[in-house]
Design a protein around this motif. Structure first.
Motif, PDB file in Angstrom:
ATOM      1  N   ALA A 229      21.490 -10.096 -22.585  1.00 62.42           N
ATOM      2  CA  ALA A 229      21.764 -11.276 -23.412  1.00 62.42           C
ATOM      3  C   ALA A 229      23.146 -11.221 -24.035  1.00 62.42           C
ATOM      4  CB  ALA A 229      20.707 -11.406 -24.509  1.00 62.42           C
ATOM      5  N   THR A 230      23.773 -10.049 -24.043  1.00 63.26           N
ATOM      6  CA  THR A 230      25.102  -9.893 -24.643  1.00 63.26           C
ATOM      7  C   THR A 230      26.215  -9.906 -23.603  1.00 63.26           C
ATOM      8  OG1 THR A 230      25.058  -7.460 -24.513  1.00 63.26           O
ATOM      9  CG2 THR A 230      24.079  -8.477 -26.464  1.00 63.26           C
ATOM     10  N   VAL A 231      25.882 -10.164 -22.338  1.00 62.26           N
ATOM     11  CA  VAL A 231      26.858 -10.058 -21.253  1.00 62.26           C
ATOM     12  C   VAL A 231      26.964 -11.395 -20.525  1.00 62.26           C
ATOM     13  CG1 VAL A 231      27.461  -8.864 -19.106  1.00 62.26           C
ATOM     14  CG2 VAL A 231      26.351  -7.609 -20.959  1.00 62.26           C
ATOM     15  N   GLY A 232      28.187 -11.794 -20.209  1.00 62.02           N
ATOM     16  CA  GLY A 232      28.413 -12.992 -19.411  1.00 62.02           C
ATOM     17  C   GLY A 232      29.020 -12.621 -18.062  1.00 62.02           C
TER      18      GLY A 232
ATOM     19  N   PRO B  39      31.585  -6.084 -18.761  1.00 64.06           N
ATOM     20  CA  PRO B  39      32.217  -4.881 -19.299  1.00 64.06           C
ATOM     21  C   PRO B  39      32.367  -3.819 -18.214  1.00 64.06           C
ATOM     22  CG  PRO B  39      29.894  -4.908 -19.860  1.00 64.06           C
ATOM     23  CD  PRO B  39      30.174  -6.211 -19.169  1.00 64.06           C
ATOM     24  N   VAL B  40      33.265  -2.888 -18.427  1.00 63.57           N
ATOM     25  CA  VAL B  40      33.459  -1.791 -17.479  1.00 63.57           C
ATOM     26  C   VAL B  40      32.454  -0.692 -17.808  1.00 63.57           C
ATOM     27  CG1 VAL B  40      35.065  -0.107 -16.543  1.00 63.57           C
ATOM     28  CG2 VAL B  40      35.897  -2.362 -17.240  1.00 63.57           C
ATOM     29  N   LEU B  41      31.458  -0.525 -16.951  1.00 65.39           N
ATOM     30  CA  LEU B  41      30.416   0.467 -17.184  1.00 65.39           C
ATOM     31  C   LEU B  41      30.794   1.790 -16.542  1.00 65.39           C
ATOM     32  CD1 LEU B  41      27.253  -1.723 -16.436  1.00 65.39           C
ATOM     33  CD2 LEU B  41      28.312  -1.243 -18.646  1.00 65.39           C
ATOM     34  N   PRO B  42      30.333   2.900 -17.109  1.00 59.61           N
ATOM     35  CA  PRO B  42      30.582   4.198 -16.482  1.00 59.61           C
ATOM     36  C   PRO B  42      29.818   4.324 -15.176  1.00 59.61           C
ATOM     37  CG  PRO B  42      29.097   4.420 -18.363  1.00 59.61           C
ATOM     38  CD  PRO B  42      29.600   3.012 -18.380  1.00 59.61           C
ATOM     39  N   PRO B  43      30.312   5.130 -14.231  1.00 60.24           N
ATOM     40  CA  PRO B  43      29.671   5.223 -12.908  1.00 60.24           C
ATOM     41  C   PRO B  43      28.206   5.619 -12.953  1.00 60.24           C
ATOM     42  CG  PRO B  43      31.851   6.225 -12.846  1.00 60.24           C
ATOM     43  CD  PRO B  43      31.568   5.907 -14.291  1.00 60.24           C
ATOM     44  N   PHE B  44      27.809   6.470 -13.908  1.00 62.98           N
ATOM     45  CA  PHE B  44      26.417   6.936 -13.923  1.00 62.98           C
ATOM     46  C   PHE B  44      25.437   5.825 -14.290  1.00 62.98           C
ATOM     47  CE2 PHE B  44      27.822   7.662 -18.325  1.00 62.98           C
ATOM     48  CZ  PHE B  44      26.765   7.134 -19.041  1.00 62.98           C
ATOM     49  N   ALA B  45      25.933   4.717 -14.896  1.00 58.34           N
ATOM     50  CA  ALA B  45      25.052   3.621 -15.278  1.00 58.34           C
ATOM     51  C   ALA B  45      24.819   2.627 -14.145  1.00 58.34           C
ATOM     52  CB  ALA B  45      25.625   2.880 -16.493  1.00 58.34           C
ATOM     53  N   LEU B  46      25.621   2.702 -13.086  1.00 55.31           N
ATOM     54  CA  LEU B  46      25.577   1.676 -12.043  1.00 55.31           C
ATOM     55  C   LEU B  46      24.322   1.743 -11.164  1.00 55.31           C
ATOM     56  CD1 LEU B  46      29.349   1.656 -11.016  1.00 55.31           C
ATOM     57  CD2 LEU B  46      28.186   0.386 -12.842  1.00 55.31           C
TER      58      LEU B  46
ATOM     59  N   ALA C 274      29.025  -6.772 -12.682  1.00 54.85           N
ATOM     60  CA  ALA C 274      29.219  -5.584 -13.521  1.00 54.85           C
ATOM     61  C   ALA C 274      29.295  -4.316 -12.676  1.00 54.85           C
ATOM     62  CB  ALA C 274      28.084  -5.472 -14.541  1.00 54.85           C
ATOM     63  N   VAL C 275      28.430  -4.197 -11.677  1.00 57.44           N
ATOM     64  CA  VAL C 275      28.461  -3.021 -10.812  1.00 57.44           C
ATOM     65  C   VAL C 275      29.765  -2.976 -10.018  1.00 57.44           C
ATOM     66  CG1 VAL C 275      27.382  -1.903  -8.822  1.00 57.44           C
ATOM     67  CG2 VAL C 275      25.958  -2.829 -10.645  1.00 57.44           C
ATOM     68  N   ASN C 276      30.170  -4.102  -9.456  1.00 58.35           N
ATOM     69  CA  ASN C 276      31.403  -4.127  -8.676  1.00 58.35           C
ATOM     70  C   ASN C 276      32.632  -3.847  -9.542  1.00 58.35           C
ATOM     71  OD1 ASN C 276      30.379  -4.570  -6.103  1.00 58.35           O
ATOM     72  ND2 ASN C 276      30.286  -6.780  -6.369  1.00 58.35           N
ATOM     73  N   VAL C 277      32.623  -4.346 -10.765  1.00 57.12           N
ATOM     74  CA  VAL C 277      33.726  -4.046 -11.684  1.00 57.12           C
ATOM     75  C   VAL C 277      33.777  -2.547 -11.974  1.00 57.12           C
ATOM     76  CG1 VAL C 277      34.488  -4.293 -14.084  1.00 57.12           C
ATOM     77  CG2 VAL C 277      33.911  -6.318 -12.747  1.00 57.12           C
ATOM     78  N   GLY C 278      32.622  -1.943 -12.271  1.00 56.35           N
ATOM     79  CA  GLY C 278      32.595  -0.507 -12.539  1.00 56.35           C
ATOM     80  C   GLY C 278      33.063   0.318 -11.361  1.00 56.35           C
ATOM     81  N   LEU C 279      32.604  -0.047 -10.153  1.00 56.05           N
ATOM     82  CA  LEU C 279      33.030   0.682  -8.955  1.00 56.05           C
ATOM     83  C   LEU C 279      34.514   0.496  -8.692  1.00 56.05           C
ATOM     84  CD1 LEU C 279      30.102   0.033  -6.442  1.00 56.05           C
ATOM     85  CD2 LEU C 279      30.768   2.223  -7.445  1.00 56.05           C
ATOM     86  N   ALA C 280      35.011  -0.725  -8.841  1.00 56.85           N
ATOM     87  CA  ALA C 280      36.424  -0.986  -8.574  1.00 56.85           C
ATOM     88  C   ALA C 280      37.321  -0.229  -9.540  1.00 56.85           C
ATOM     89  CB  ALA C 280      36.695  -2.489  -8.652  1.00 56.85           C
ATOM     90  N   VAL C 281      36.964  -0.209 -10.808  1.00 59.36           N
ATOM     91  CA  VAL C 281      37.774   0.526 -11.790  1.00 59.36           C
ATOM     92  C   VAL C 281      37.740   2.016 -11.509  1.00 59.36           C
ATOM     93  CG1 VAL C 281      37.930   1.146 -14.227  1.00 59.36           C
ATOM     94  CG2 VAL C 281      37.528  -1.241 -13.570  1.00 59.36           C
ATOM     95  N   TRP C 282      36.568   2.540 -11.180  1.00 59.24           N
ATOM     96  CA  TRP C 282      36.422   3.977 -10.934  1.00 59.24           C
ATOM     97  C   TRP C 282      37.156   4.398  -9.660  1.00 59.24           C
ATOM     98  CZ3 TRP C 282      32.010   6.487  -7.935  1.00 59.24           C
ATOM     99  CH2 TRP C 282      32.095   7.882  -8.002  1.00 59.24           C
TER     100      TRP C 282
END
Length: 427
Positions: free
Chosen positions: A97-100, A104-111, A136-144
């Motif tokens: 509910a807090t995400v659009g 956000p950039v999530l750490p890899p272990f959360a993906l 969110a998953v793709n953003v986290g993977l791309a940043v990592w």
């Protein structure tokens, strides 16, 4: 003496081609990766959905969409997703509910946990789409991965590439991604020409769209009755239906903090999500099986026979789908809101057609989707794009552009369908 420097017109400096060329390969890589992940999750969820909603009930001799089975499946989905949120590292990301769309950039272990929770949700029947968690998953993977492969690249480029690529793959075209990114850029202080700033994200969106098209061939055309040249009656219908969609959508937006607060009092995901599943089961019993799942296949079924239901049945499906979207977004299921809102807008438009035969089904559907998406997403360009792409008619776009203006006045400046961590609405 005239100051020629003050009189000279301001010119935005453009970026030389040699500065843009190095971004092509990373953008293509992110586009392909993002598309493959989206398609992979959707295919896996469809396979699991077939087992849960066809194979198992057939083997047990239970109706696939009987009230009992829908209730059992939605509660069981709540339990399964609740276990992931409770036990898997990263807890499947933050409160949805807090995400659009701007993830956000999530750490890899959360993906992995977020992917698992999303696949279970898509297969189990809650009324949410894949877009928010997959972005969110793709953003986290791309940043990592991008940070490891090209350490000198600006960190902010990777989220933009991943978001654009996922949207391109989701809609099977880069146009929607370009519109969303341009809207984001308009809110930021960016230097250079718009197309220079769009170059890398648009490349990623093209790569994502082409990959999804080659593998999955997504299509959004509802094949509704052909619509010719628009008239004044069509314009009036579009304005009224879009405004009605915006008002209904705003009812959901206004209710989000209160419904979310009720589930938040349960505190534990193994209470919140099964309770949400039980409420969704009751809603499914009221609205029927078409109000389950993200809604894309169900939209096609509605559009295949726009006169196959009464105005009352369409109205019930509209309200139930919006209520299901509200509950699923409030109790902790990981998912996006675009596709359920599109279903609700489609049902609303067909309800208008059933009530007033002069309302063309194509006009009603596109206008209903436009108003609903403006309220739920607060993204003007993506709302226009999705509403227009559902109907294969250039004349619809003119009506939608006009109808978007009063509908936007109904939603702008008001709270959005996104909450802050303390539960207060974002404006």
């Amino acid at each position: 003496m005239v100051d020629t420097e003050q009189q000279a017109p301001s010119v935005t400096p453009s970026t030389p081609a040699r500065a843009l060329l190095p971004s092509i390969l990373p953008a293509v890589a992110v586009g392909v990766m993002s598309s493959l992940l989206l398609v992979g999750v959707e295919v896996a969820a469809e396979e699991l959905q077939g087992v849960l909603w066809k194979t198992v009930p057939d083997a047990l001799g239970i109706g696939r969409y009987s009230v009992a089975w829908m209730f059992v499946m939605l509660v069981a989905t709540g339990v399964a997703v609740g276990l992931v949120v409770w036990k898997v590292p990263g807890h499947a990301g933050p409160d949805p509910a807090t995400v659009g769309l701007d993830a956000p950039v999530l750490p890899p272990f959360a993906l992995p946990g977020l992917l698992l929770a999303t696949a279970l949700m898509l297969a189990g029947g809650p009324s949410l789409g894949p877009e928010n968690p997959i972005i969110a998953v793709n953003v986290g993977l791309a940043v990592w991965l991008g940070g490891k492969a090209i350490p000198r690249a600006p960190g902010r480029i990777w989220p933009a590439l991943a978001e654009a690529a996922t949207l391109g793959a989701l809609f099977g075209t880069p146009v929607g991604a370009a519109l969303v990114i341009s809207e984001v850029l308009s809110r930021q202080e960016t230097r250079g020409l718009l197309w220079d700033n769009l170059f890398a994200p648009l490349t990623a969106a093209v790569a994502g769209a082409l990959t999804a098209t080659l593998i999955d061939r997504p299509s959004f055309d509802l094949d509704l009755p052909s619509f010719g040249r628009p008239g004044w009656a069509d314009l009036l219908a579009a304005v009224v239906v879009a405004a009605a969609g915006a008002l209904l959508g705003m009812c959901v937006v206004r209710a989000l903090p209160y419904v979310h607060g009720v589930f938040r009092r349960l505190r534990h995901p193994m209470l919140m999500l099964p309770a949400g599943g039980a409420v969704l089961g009751a809603l499914a019993a009221l609205g029927g099986h078409l109000t389950l799942f993200k809604g894309l296949d169900e939209i096609a079924e509605l559009a295949h026979d726009p006169d196959g239901w009464s105005a009352g049945e369409f109205a019930v499906m509209t309200v139930v789908k919006l209520a299901a979207l509200l509950v699923a977004a409030s109790c902790g299921f990981r998912g996006g809101r675009i596709f359920p809102a599109v279903f609700a807008g489609t049902a609303l438009g067909l309800c208008a057609h059933a009530l007033v035969s002069g309302v063309h089904p194509s006009v009603g559907v596109s206008a209903g989707v436009l108003g609903m998406l403006l309220a739920i997403t607060r993204q003007g360009w993506i709302s226009l794009f999705v509403a227009a792409v559902l109907i294969d008619s250039p004349g619809i776009l003119v009506l939608l552009c006009v109808a978007s203006l009063p509908a936007w006045l109904l939603v702008t400046g008001r709270q959005q369908m996104q909450l802050r961590p303390d539960g207060t609405p974002v404006r």
